[in-house]
Enzyme design. Structure first.
Site, PDB file in Angstrom:
ATOM      1  N   PRO A 248      37.231  59.513  53.799  1.00 18.56           N
ATOM      2  CA  PRO A 248      36.257  58.846  54.674  1.00 18.56           C
ATOM      3  C   PRO A 248      36.947  58.090  55.800  1.00 18.56           C
ATOM      4  CG  PRO A 248      35.759  58.429  52.365  1.00 18.56           C
ATOM      5  CD  PRO A 248      37.100  59.084  52.397  1.00 18.56           C
ATOM      6  N   GLY A 249      36.333  58.108  56.973  1.00 21.49           N
ATOM      7  CA  GLY A 249      36.830  57.346  58.108  1.00 21.49           C
ATOM      8  C   GLY A 249      37.935  58.003  58.886  1.00 21.49           C
ATOM      9  N   THR A 250      38.291  59.249  58.585  1.00 21.40           N
ATOM     10  CA  THR A 250      39.402  59.891  59.281  1.00 21.40           C
ATOM     11  C   THR A 250      38.975  60.590  60.565  1.00 21.40           C
ATOM     12  OG1 THR A 250      39.097  61.783  57.793  1.00 21.40           O
ATOM     13  CG2 THR A 250      40.827  60.214  57.235  1.00 21.40           C
ATOM     14  N   GLY A 251      37.682  60.674  60.844  1.00 24.24           N
ATOM     15  CA  GLY A 251      37.239  61.194  62.126  1.00 24.24           C
ATOM     16  C   GLY A 251      36.647  62.582  62.099  1.00 24.24           C
ATOM     17  N   GLU A 470      52.771  34.943  41.200  1.00 20.41           N
ATOM     18  CA  GLU A 470      53.078  35.667  42.439  1.00 20.41           C
ATOM     19  C   GLU A 470      54.581  35.682  42.718  1.00 20.41           C
ATOM     20  OE1 GLU A 470      50.921  37.443  43.773  1.00 20.41           O
ATOM     21  OE2 GLU A 470      49.203  36.634  42.681  1.00 20.41           O
ATOM     22  N   HIS A 473      56.041  38.602  40.847  1.00 21.75           N
ATOM     23  CA  HIS A 473      55.876  39.856  41.585  1.00 21.75           C
ATOM     24  C   HIS A 473      56.948  39.980  42.667  1.00 21.75           C
ATOM     25  CE1 HIS A 473      52.225  41.266  39.769  1.00 21.75           C
ATOM     26  NE2 HIS A 473      51.521  40.199  40.112  1.00 21.75           N
ATOM     27  N   ASP A 544      46.501  43.787  37.640  1.00 24.43           N
ATOM     28  CA  ASP A 544      47.832  44.365  37.431  1.00 24.43           C
ATOM     29  C   ASP A 544      47.833  45.309  36.237  1.00 24.43           C
ATOM     30  OD1 ASP A 544      48.638  42.748  39.510  1.00 24.43           O
ATOM     31  OD2 ASP A 544      49.311  41.135  38.193  1.00 24.43           O
TER      32      ASP A 544
END
Length: 680
Positions: A248-251, A470, A473, A544
């Site tokens: 979706p959204g690629t044109g 965080e 990570h 995660d």
């Protein structure tokens, strides 16, 4: 990747019929005000409606006082009307008529029950008065002419009007003459919109950035329609249909608009859902009507957007019925595209992001001869798309467009357009004269991470847990060479997340086992950090755990990365199993898959613990710095841990901006399917 540079609003002289006309005065308003005025006059000076009362009140109060002038008994309505003497009317004005004296009667009425002998009771009351005060008694039968008129004329006329409105009202015309759905007899007509020379879309291939290979394919179709002899002279035939496939959204739709603007032939546009109706046979009828119109306009192009709504594989329909309406519509579509009849000059262009669920008969050569893949844009294509969208924005001098292309891996053309629009809104909100680099970074944060939740109440203990989570990570991803390079860590809540670690995924086409294991270890770094610091775990690692679970099962069942399961893949890219609820492996194999997937996760978790314990000093320093500043960047990690080592052992400098270190990029996507794994 594609984008739209905007429509040209310049109108040609022969397009005056599309210009808006000045509103004309409607004379119906005059009739409305006249009727309103007459009603007001009648209300002010006409007679008031009679007031309901009881026979006991009339008998004991009005008649003895000599106020009654006349009583009219209506036999067929079981009602009696009372007329008051003009001289006595003033007694009842304030109490019954709101202070306004009615000019004519009747003034009161009462209901007569079937057991009430009206003639006897009224005559008895009249004779009880002196001769000069006796009232008149009338008996009559009154016909309700208005009710009969309503029953015999107005009501049938109303029914006829409703039926005419439903069945015979004129069909609405869509843009370019496409027939809309007006009238029950027109429900089987095609809903396609027709675009021709005088109302075509002002989008060309110049407005489509990227997609060079896809544009070559569709431009050949356009060139055939413009110069057919060039191909027919050699005996060649143009493909009957082309299917645009991509995320979706690629044109895909924008590319179809460009074809409509360039082809210079009639262009029919319709959605796959327009064929689906609740009435039996409507879908097939609309397909026939669409191709009938197309043959009349040939040569022409028919564009069916989201064709998976009607072209789903017949074995996959939920109803399991061979007489399903969607199947009938699909069968008619298959026949019209390549059946016993011919459709010379009619080219079918369709778009979908679910090509795997389309019926095989629809995908075969002769119907859709070509499948044009419209993929997510790469670095160079993203830069071209940004150039198209940024041309309409007011930017600061010397703005680096290539910087934005590097910070948006995995973004589609629609995402890039959204980034540009959000950046403009953010700059306007801050009253800036032009859009700068920081506005685009904030826009990427807003789109990928969600809205910043400054009002979120977090206790100091929770904030410390989030910071160490965080930091875990960040530490593991920095120390493992195969993990995605980290650019930013924040403990500011955004969307549903209380904190986030931002990565810049590599745009690679294949992923090795070592890379996936390092990425899993980095994902589990937050959970490992909580275990080391707090000695207990929390619910903060839900996303995660979900990510590594999907990834580990994909490694075992899709990619054949488990030594015990072997080189097997249970991924069905064709979707041929349909509604098969049985697993394609035995229960013993299922137990082995569960064991191997858990082993991958345990190995990644163990490695995350080892990395954090080996770098405990830097890990703690990073967490405290995150608590102090709430946001840290790759430069801060480099100062604490030193330069990051790549796979070959050579030291490299992480990607940074010459102006600021705040480079934000989306996290790596999940790897549950082969297509996704190539982008992770």
């Amino acid at each position: 990747m594609t984008t739209n540079s905007g429509n040209n609003n310049t109108r040609k002289p022969n397009q005056n019929k599309f210009q808006k006309k000045a509103p004309r005065f409607n004379f119906m308003w005059i009739y409305f005000f006249v009727i309103l005025a007459l009603g007001f006059v009648f209300r002010m000076y006409g007679s008031a409606d009679p007031v309901k009362t009881e026979w006991l009140t009339v008998k004991e109060q009005m008649i003895p006082a000599g106020d009654v002038e006349k009583i009219t008994y209506i036999t067929n309505l079981q009602k009696a009307e009372v007329y008051i003497q003009k001289d006595s009317l003033s007694k009842y004005v304030n109490k019954y008529f709101g202070g306004r004296e009615p000019s004519v009667g009747p003034h009161f009425f009462f209901i007569v029950s079937p057991n009430f002998n009206a003639e006897e009771n009224l005559e008895e009351a009249r004779l009880s008065l002196p001769m000069e005060q006796r009232f008149i008694i009338n008996t009559e039968t009154r016909e309700n002419y208005f009710g009969k008129l309503l029953e015999w004329f107005i009501f049938p006329l109303l029914i006829f009007g409703i039926l005419w409105f439903i069945m015979f009202r004129p069909m609405q015309k869509g843009m370019g003459g496409g027939q809309g759905g007006g009238g029950i007899f027109n429900v089987g007509k095609s809903q396609a919109k027709l675009y021709e020379k005088e109302n075509n879309i002002k989008v060309t291939f110049k407005d489509v950035a990227g997609l060079e290979e896809a544009k070559v394919e569709v431009m050949e179709i356009v060139d055939f329609l413009k110069n057919p002899k060039k191909y027919t002279a050699l005996g060649g035939k143009i493909p009957k249909g082309a299917l645009l496939v991509g995320p979706p959204g690629t044109g895909k739709t924008l590319l179809a608009k460009a074809v409509a603007g360039e082809a210079d032939v009639p262009f029919f546009s319709i959605s796959g859902s327009d064929f689906v109706e609740m009435f039996v046979g409507v879908g097939a009828s609309r397909v026939r009507d669409l191709f009938r119109q197309a043959k009349e306009k040939a040569p022409c192009i028919v564009f069916i957007d989201e064709i998976d709504a009607v072209g789903r594989a017949r074995s996959k329909n939920v109803g399991f019925s061979s007489n399903d309406e969607r199947e009938n519509t699909l069968n008619q579509l298959l026949t019209e595209m390549d059946g016993f009849g011919t459709n010379s000059g009619v080219i079918i262009l369709a778009a979908t992001n679910r090509a795997d669920i389309l019926d095989k008969a629809l995908m075969r050569a002769g119907r859709f001869d070509r499948q044009i893949h419209v993929d997510l844009p790469e670095l160079k294509e993203r830069e071209e798309i940004f150039k198209v969208h940024l041309a309409k924005l007011k930017l600061v001098d010397g703005f680096d467009i290539s910087f934005l292309a590097k910070q948006t891996p995995g973004f589609s053309g629609a995402d890039i357009a959204n980034v540009c629009n959000e950046a403009a809104l953010i700059a306007a909100r801050k009253d800036k004269p032009a859009i700068d680099k920081q506005d685009f970074l904030d826009a990427i944060d807003r789109i990928v991470g969600g809205l910043e939740r400054k009002s979120k109440i977090i206790t100091p203990n929770e904030k410390r847990t989030i910071a160490y989570h965080e930091a875990g990570h960040a530490t593991v991803s920095w120390m493992l060479p195969n993990a995605n390079p980290l650019l930013k860590v924040t403990i500011i809540p955004r969307g549903r997340a209380l904190g986030a670690a931002w990565y810049l995924p590599e745009e690679r086409q294949i992923t090795t086992t070592e890379q996936m294991m390092d990425e899993m270890a980095a994902t589990l770094g937050g959970r490992a950090a909580e275990e080391i610091v707090n000695g207990k775990i929390s619910t903060g690692a839900l996303s995660d755990l979900e990510k590594v679970t999907k990834q580990s099962y994909a490694m075992v069942t899709y990619y054949g990365m488990s030594d015990k399961v072997g080189h097997l893949s249970y991924y069905d890219s064709t979707g041929g199993n349909g509604y098969n609820f049985d697993k394609p492996y035995s229960e013993k194999t299922a137990e082995l898959i569960d064991k191997e997937a858990k082993q991958f996760i345990d190995q990644a978790h163990k490695r995350a613990l080892e990395v954090l314990k080996d770098n405990m000093e830097g890990f703690t320093q990073l967490a405290e710095l995150l608590l102090e500043r709430e946001v840290i960047f790759s430069e801060d990690l480099e100062k604490i841990f030193g330069p990051r080592k790549p796979k070959d052992g050579a030291e490299v400098t992480p990607p940074t901006s010459p102006e600021t270190a705040q480079e934000v990029a989306p996290e790596a996507v999940d790897v549950t399917e082969p297509e996704t794994a190539s982008q992770a």
